[in-house]
Write a protein that holds these residues in place. Structure first.
Motif, PDB file in Angstrom:
ATOM      1  N   GLU A  20       0.837  -1.202   0.000  1.00 27.09           N
ATOM      2  CA  GLU A  20       0.000   0.000   0.000  1.00 27.09           C
ATOM      3  C   GLU A  20       0.872   1.253   0.000  1.00 27.09           C
ATOM      4  O   GLU A  20       0.611   2.199  -0.733  1.00 27.09           O
ATOM      5  CB  GLU A  20      -0.932   0.003   1.209  1.00 27.09           C
ATOM      6  N   VAL A  21       1.923   1.250   0.809  1.00 25.69           N
ATOM      7  CA  VAL A  21       2.830   2.395   0.850  1.00 25.69           C
ATOM      8  C   VAL A  21       3.498   2.567  -0.512  1.00 25.69           C
ATOM      9  O   VAL A  21       3.595   3.684  -1.029  1.00 25.69           O
ATOM     10  CB  VAL A  21       3.881   2.233   1.972  1.00 25.69           C
ATOM     11  N   ALA A  22       3.939   1.470  -1.121  1.00 24.61           N
ATOM     12  CA  ALA A  22       4.575   1.560  -2.440  1.00 24.61           C
ATOM     13  C   ALA A  22       3.602   2.137  -3.463  1.00 24.61           C
ATOM     14  O   ALA A  22       3.993   2.955  -4.305  1.00 24.61           O
ATOM     15  CB  ALA A  22       5.065   0.177  -2.881  1.00 24.61           C
ATOM     16  N   GLU A  23       2.341   1.738  -3.403  1.00 24.78           N
ATOM     17  CA  GLU A  23       1.332   2.273  -4.328  1.00 24.78           C
ATOM     18  C   GLU A  23       1.131   3.767  -4.093  1.00 24.78           C
ATOM     19  O   GLU A  23       1.028   4.545  -5.045  1.00 24.78           O
ATOM     20  CB  GLU A  23       0.011   1.521  -4.163  1.00 24.78           C
ATOM     21  N   LEU A  24       1.073   4.199  -2.851  1.00 29.58           N
ATOM     22  CA  LEU A  24       0.905   5.626  -2.557  1.00 29.58           C
ATOM     23  C   LEU A  24       2.104   6.435  -3.049  1.00 29.58           C
ATOM     24  O   LEU A  24       1.945   7.533  -3.583  1.00 29.58           O
ATOM     25  CB  LEU A  24       0.672   5.836  -1.059  1.00 29.58           C
ATOM     26  N   VAL A  25       3.298   5.882  -2.879  1.00 28.92           N
ATOM     27  CA  VAL A  25       4.501   6.565  -3.376  1.00 28.92           C
ATOM     28  C   VAL A  25       4.434   6.677  -4.896  1.00 28.92           C
ATOM     29  O   VAL A  25       4.717   7.727  -5.466  1.00 28.92           O
ATOM     30  CB  VAL A  25       5.786   5.820  -2.923  1.00 28.92           C
ATOM     31  N   ARG A  26       4.046   5.597  -5.574  1.00 31.01           N
ATOM     32  CA  ARG A  26       3.945   5.615  -7.029  1.00 31.01           C
ATOM     33  C   ARG A  26       2.966   6.688  -7.493  1.00 31.01           C
ATOM     34  O   ARG A  26       3.258   7.469  -8.393  1.00 31.01           O
ATOM     35  CB  ARG A  26       3.499   4.241  -7.548  1.00 31.01           C
ATOM     36  N   ARG A  27       1.794   6.749  -6.829  1.00 31.58           N
ATOM     37  CA  ARG A  27       0.786   7.734  -7.212  1.00 31.58           C
ATOM     38  C   ARG A  27       1.275   9.162  -6.957  1.00 31.58           C
ATOM     39  O   ARG A  27       1.031  10.058  -7.758  1.00 31.58           O
ATOM     40  CB  ARG A  27      -0.522   7.451  -6.478  1.00 31.58           C
ATOM     41  N   ALA A  28       1.974   9.371  -5.853  1.00 30.07           N
ATOM     42  CA  ALA A  28       2.494  10.711  -5.542  1.00 30.07           C
ATOM     43  C   ALA A  28       3.550  11.128  -6.569  1.00 30.07           C
ATOM     44  O   ALA A  28       3.585  12.281  -7.002  1.00 30.07           O
ATOM     45  CB  ALA A  28       3.086  10.732  -4.136  1.00 30.07           C
ATOM     46  N   GLU A  29       4.410  10.165  -6.968  1.00 29.27           N
ATOM     47  CA  GLU A  29       5.426  10.483  -7.972  1.00 29.27           C
ATOM     48  C   GLU A  29       4.784  10.824  -9.311  1.00 29.27           C
ATOM     49  O   GLU A  29       5.216  11.745 -10.006  1.00 29.27           O
ATOM     50  CB  GLU A  29       6.405   9.313  -8.120  1.00 29.27           C
ATOM     51  N   GLU A  30       3.730  10.090  -9.683  1.00 23.22           N
ATOM     52  CA  GLU A  30       3.025  10.393 -10.932  1.00 23.22           C
ATOM     53  C   GLU A  30       2.397  11.790 -10.880  1.00 23.22           C
ATOM     54  O   GLU A  30       2.461  12.546 -11.844  1.00 23.22           O
ATOM     55  CB  GLU A  30       1.943   9.352 -11.207  1.00 23.22           C
ATOM     56  N   ALA A  31       1.795  12.134  -9.752  1.00 23.65           N
ATOM     57  CA  ALA A  31       1.181  13.459  -9.599  1.00 23.65           C
ATOM     58  C   ALA A  31       2.242  14.554  -9.677  1.00 23.65           C
ATOM     59  O   ALA A  31       2.028  15.596 -10.308  1.00 23.65           O
ATOM     60  CB  ALA A  31       0.419  13.544  -8.280  1.00 23.65           C
TER      61      ALA A  31
END
Length: 156
Positions: A102-113
């Motif tokens: 879940e943390v990895a997914e949140l990091v991925r989404r933040a980097e995309e944003a």
């Protein structure tokens, strides 16, 4: 009978002193048909070394109590001559990969944003004074999507 071996140290490598308490979690039989009760057996740990003590294989509760605190483990002592304490306990320690995922997914989404924002593709929305002259601002509908789980917050 099985003997638990190993050396117990703190994170800096200093040998620990303490007690490894072992007990059966419930009444059970041993291989010879004897009743194994729940009486605790305290095995000393001195200078990091676990004292020699033979234990009946089967379900057991271990409590490792050193100067750093104590931890409990429900294990099954195997029918072997010796087993390393860490090897025994590590079989029963669970980690929670979903949290890491879940943390990895949140990091991925933040980097995309962040990438979209750097490229000017952050959605194109802006704040508009609403009503005009009021000093109150709300997001324009141009390119912003309201988060259904958090009304009033907008996704980039």
């Amino acid at each position: 009978m099985t003997r638990i071996t190993g050396t117990v140290v703190d994170i800096s490598g200093r040998p620990a002193d303490g007690i490894l308490t072992v007990s059966a979690p419930a009444l059970r039989h041993d291989a010879a048909g004897n009743v194994v009760d729940r009486i605790r057996v305290d095995i000393g740990i001195s200078g990091g070394a676990i004292a020699t003590h033979s234990l009946d294989p089967g379900p057991a509760k271990l409590v490792l109590d050193t100067g750093g605190g104590w931890q409990e483990f429900e294990v099954v002592i195997p029918d072997v001559a010796t087993i390393d304490l860490y090897d025994l306990v590590s079989q029963y320690v669970t980690h929670d990969p979903p949290v890491v995922s879940e943390v990895a997914e949140l990091v991925r989404r933040a980097e995309e944003a962040a990438d979209r924002a750097e490229q000017g593709g952050g959605g194109g929305g802006s704040l508009v004074e609403d009503p005009p002259g009021s000093g109150l601002y709300s997001p324009s509908s141009a390119g912003l999507t309201e988060d259904p789980a958090n009304p009033g917050l907008y996704l980039i």
